[in-house]
Structure formats: C-alpha cells, structure tokens
Design a protein around this motif. Structure first.
Motif, PDB file in Angstrom:
ATOM      1  N   GLN A 130       0.816  -1.208   0.000  1.00  0.00           N
ATOM      2  CA  GLN A 130       0.000   0.000   0.000  1.00  0.00           C
ATOM      3  C   GLN A 130       0.857   1.269   0.000  1.00  0.00           C
ATOM      4  N   LEU A 131       2.046   1.203   0.597  1.00  0.00           N
ATOM      5  CA  LEU A 131       2.927   2.365   0.598  1.00  0.00           C
ATOM      6  C   LEU A 131       3.395   2.683  -0.820  1.00  0.00           C
ATOM      7  N   LEU A 132       3.686   1.640  -1.591  1.00  0.00           N
ATOM      8  CA  LEU A 132       4.075   1.837  -2.990  1.00  0.00           C
ATOM      9  C   LEU A 132       2.910   2.416  -3.787  1.00  0.00           C
ATOM     10  N   ILE A 133       1.718   1.855  -3.583  1.00  0.00           N
ATOM     11  CA  ILE A 133       0.534   2.350  -4.296  1.00  0.00           C
ATOM     12  C   ILE A 133       0.260   3.805  -3.932  1.00  0.00           C
ATOM     13  N   LEU A 134       0.439   4.131  -2.644  1.00  0.00           N
ATOM     14  CA  LEU A 134       0.223   5.510  -2.187  1.00  0.00           C
ATOM     15  C   LEU A 134       1.134   6.486  -2.933  1.00  0.00           C
ATOM     16  N   ASN A 135       2.405   6.126  -3.092  1.00  0.00           N
ATOM     17  CA  ASN A 135       3.352   7.032  -3.746  1.00  0.00           C
ATOM     18  C   ASN A 135       3.170   7.082  -5.259  1.00  0.00           C
TER      19      ASN A 135
END
Length: 421
Positions: free
Chosen positions: A269-274
């Motif tokens: 989710q952190l990758l998707i957020l960025n």
C-alpha cells in the motif's frame, strides 16, 4: 550582488537561447528535488540495518534522535534560504545548498560516534531544506504565471522518483548501507558542477534587483494585514499538508497491519500511495492552471478528507483497498504542493523566495509532528482507526486554511496583473 547576477545571466544568455535555458532550469531543479527525495528516505531505509549491526552502538532511541535532527535541519534550511535567496539570488543559494548537503552526506559514513552521526545529518539537512524552496522558486519564475501550478507539481514528482530510487538501491546493497550515502553525495556534487555552468539566474530576480529601491518590497511588507491573512493561511495549510505526507509515509504500513491486513499487503500500500502521489502531482498542476490554484487546492483537500476517512474502515476487497489508497496518494500529496504553487503565484518576485521558504519551513514542523503523534497513537494501541481519524481531521484543517486565502495575486508589482489563483 545584483550586477554580478545580471552579468552572469547576460553571459549565459549569449551562450544559450531562452528555450535551452528553460530546459536546463527544469531539468536541474527537478534533479535537485529528486536528490532531496532520495535523502529523506535513505535514513529510514538503513535504520533496521544500523540497529541490527549496532553501528556505533546505536539504539532505537538514538535512531529516533538522528531522524528528528535530520528533519529539524531541513526545517532550518527551508526558513533560512528564503531571505538569502531574495538578497543574493536563487542560483547561488541553490548551488551552495546542494554543495553543503552533498559534502556532509559524504561524511556521514565516516562518523565515529552517534553524536557525530546526528550532527552531520543535522548540517546536511540544513542544506537539503534549502533546496526545495529554491528549486520551486526558480521553476516558477522561469514559467509564465498561467503555468506555475504545473511547474510546482511536476517539479515535485522528482521527490517521489528519488524515494523509489533509494528503495530499489537499498534492496541491492543490503548491509552495505554506506554506499547509499556515497552515491548521494557524489551525485549531488556532480549536479552542483553542472548547475554552476548551466543554471541561469532567475530573470524575475534580476529585474527586481535592477529596479529602483522605491519599487522593491521589504520582508516587513509580508507582516502587514493584506499579506498576513494569506501568510497565516499558507502556513497552516503547509503545516497540515506536510503532516499528512510524512505521517502517511512513515506509518501507513503499520496502520494497515493493525487493521488486520497481512504485512505484504500493508507494505504494498505504501508503494501504491506514492504512485498515486506522482499521478496526483501531474493531474493537480494541469487542473490548477485551468481552474485556479485555490479552487483546486480546496477540492484536493476535500477529497483527501473523504479518502482518509474511508481508510479507517476495514475493506475485504483488495481491489477496493488499492483504489482507495491510490486516490489517497493522488489527492493528499498534491494538495500540499498546490499550497506551494499558490505561494509562487501570489507573491511578487521581490519576496517570493522568502514567502516560499517560510511556508516550507513551517510545513517541515508538521513533518516532525505528524509521525510523532501517529507513533503515539500506534504505541497506545489505537493506531487503527484513530490514526486515520486524526489524518482526516488534519485534512479538514488544511481545507479551512486554504478557504481563507485571497483569490487573487498580491498587487505589489507588475505581476499584479497575472490571472487569479
């Protein structure tokens, strides 16, 4: 100092045409912001290794202190660069800042104690903090007013690119963490050399310095009622915006894990957020240039409130979760940058660097407060859902701050005729 800046700009103009000068400005400012994104993520990437190997006897508390001092340095640099850039020029301050953080970054792996490690990160942070406002100011002043929002948001995509590069490189070097600092320091010095030969001074700054003293705007002008209203709104919005950016980037995986999502899903989710952040920066700039920066920022903060509130609800569909997190990145990250875009369009060139530096500096305080409060919620066992409730409330405060901003640029110079923000 003005004759030097003017002469250098003239010499640059004889070697390159306006189009080429603009290209060099765009590329070099973008790369500078990319280096900042790399640097601000690098410490988080190596802390697990530092603690595992007990480097210099470092403890978790020591790592927290180092991380905090790094951000304090960035805040100091952001505040200091504005008045200096308005006095001595954007070009010189930007190059000097890049050199400072590059040299002290190269020295970090050579630290012989935790105290020295922290001190080097603090001084490097001061140089680093000056880079973003100086870069955004130069980009804005090389663009017509109608494209300044786009200039700010596109420049900030460099930040997320740098963060991705750090993450990928950290996976390759594993325990050899010193390489990350050597690569950053060396790259920064190379960029500074290229900037010295290819980066032109802002023409808006040169015109301001060549104007009669009676036409120049002192910093004290920003404290008068007409400016103070905008200043307070900008400072609050910037504080709230960076609180969200750093709070989410630091704690999103943990909050997701507390919500019951498996660790791989939480980290993804952190990758998707960025990724959403990059898309939002590009989209936000184009929309703001067409619909107005203030109106767009209001919309972006409003949608951020909704998305952050939605994340407090456990979702049983991975696709739905990915969409909500992606949209959160789209609107939260670019809402903050739209505040910077507003600053570059609202203030005249005489005080633009100072205004942007103050907005960035106060915002950096939010970048320290955000992870701290969220961490306290996590430590108390109420990170989910209260972490997202907290973020949603912060986005509401950002929305209200933007709502107070004047709708048109300040009328203190010829730039007063520019389109509404």
């Amino acid at each position: 100092m003005a004759p030097v800046a003017s002469t250098r700009t003239t010499r640059t103009a004889t070697r390159t045409g306006p189009a080429e000068r603009n290209v060099w400005t765009v590329v070099l400012c973008w790369i500078t912001v990319m280096l900042e994104g790399y640097d601000l993520v690098v410490l988080g990437a190596i802390i697990p290794t530092l603690l595992k190997t007990h480097h210099l006897g470092m403890t978790a508390a020591d790592a927290t202190t180092v991380a905090t001092l790094s951000l304090v340095g960035v805040a100091i640099g952001a505040v200091l660069v504005g008045p200096l850039a308005d006095r001595f020029g954007r070009r010189l301050l930007l190059i000097g800042s890049v050199v400072q953080f590059s040299v002290f970054t190269l020295l970090v792996p050579l630290a012989t104690s935790v105290g020295m490690f922290a001190a080097l990160r603090l001084v490097a942070g001061i140089g680093l903090g000056a880079c973003m406002p100086a870069s955004l100011t130069m980009m804005a002043e090389h663009m017509p007013a109608a494209r300044r929002a786009r200039a700010s948001t596109l420049t900030m995509t460099g930040y997320h690119t740098g963060a991705v590069i750090t993450s990928l490189l950290a996976l390759q070097v594993t325990d050899n963490w010193k390489v990350l600092f050597y690569v950053l320091g060396a790259a920064g010095l190379v960029v500074a050399v290229v900037q010295w030969f290819r980066l032109p001074e802002s023409e808006a700054f040169v015109r301001t310095k060549e104007a009669p003293a009676s036409q120049r705007v002192p910093f004290s002008e920003l404290l008068k009622p007409a400016y103070l209203r905008a200043g307070i709104g900008i400072w609050v919005a910037s504080f709230m915006g960076l609180l969200l950016v750093y709070g989410l980037n630091t704690w999103l995986p943990k909050l997701m894990n507390e919500a019951g999502y498996p660790v791989p899903t939480a980290v993804t989710q952190l990758l998707i957020l960025n990724v959403g952040g990059v898309v939002g920066l590009i989209l936000g700039g184009f929309v703001a240039d067409r619909r107005g920066i203030k109106l767009t920022a209001l919309g972006w903060f409003a949608v951020s409130v909704a998305m952050l509130a939605c994340l407090s609800i456990k979702m049983h569909s991975d696709l739905l979760l990915d969409v909500v997190v992606f949209l959160t990145g789209v609107f939260v990250f670019s809402a903050q940058v739209l505040v910077y875009a507003y600053v570059t369009n609202y203030y005249p060139a005489a005080v633009r660097g100072t205004a942007l530096g103050s907005a960035s500096g106060i915002g950096r305080i939010g970048s320290i407060v955000g992870p701290t409060i969220t961490g306290a919620l996590v430590a108390s066992g109420i990170g989910h859902p209260w972490g997202f409730y907290f973020f949603a409330a912060v986005a509401v405060a950002g929305f209200l701050a933007v709502l107070t901003l004047p709708a048109r640029p300040a009328a203190l110079s010829a730039e007063a005729a520019e389109p509404a923000v």
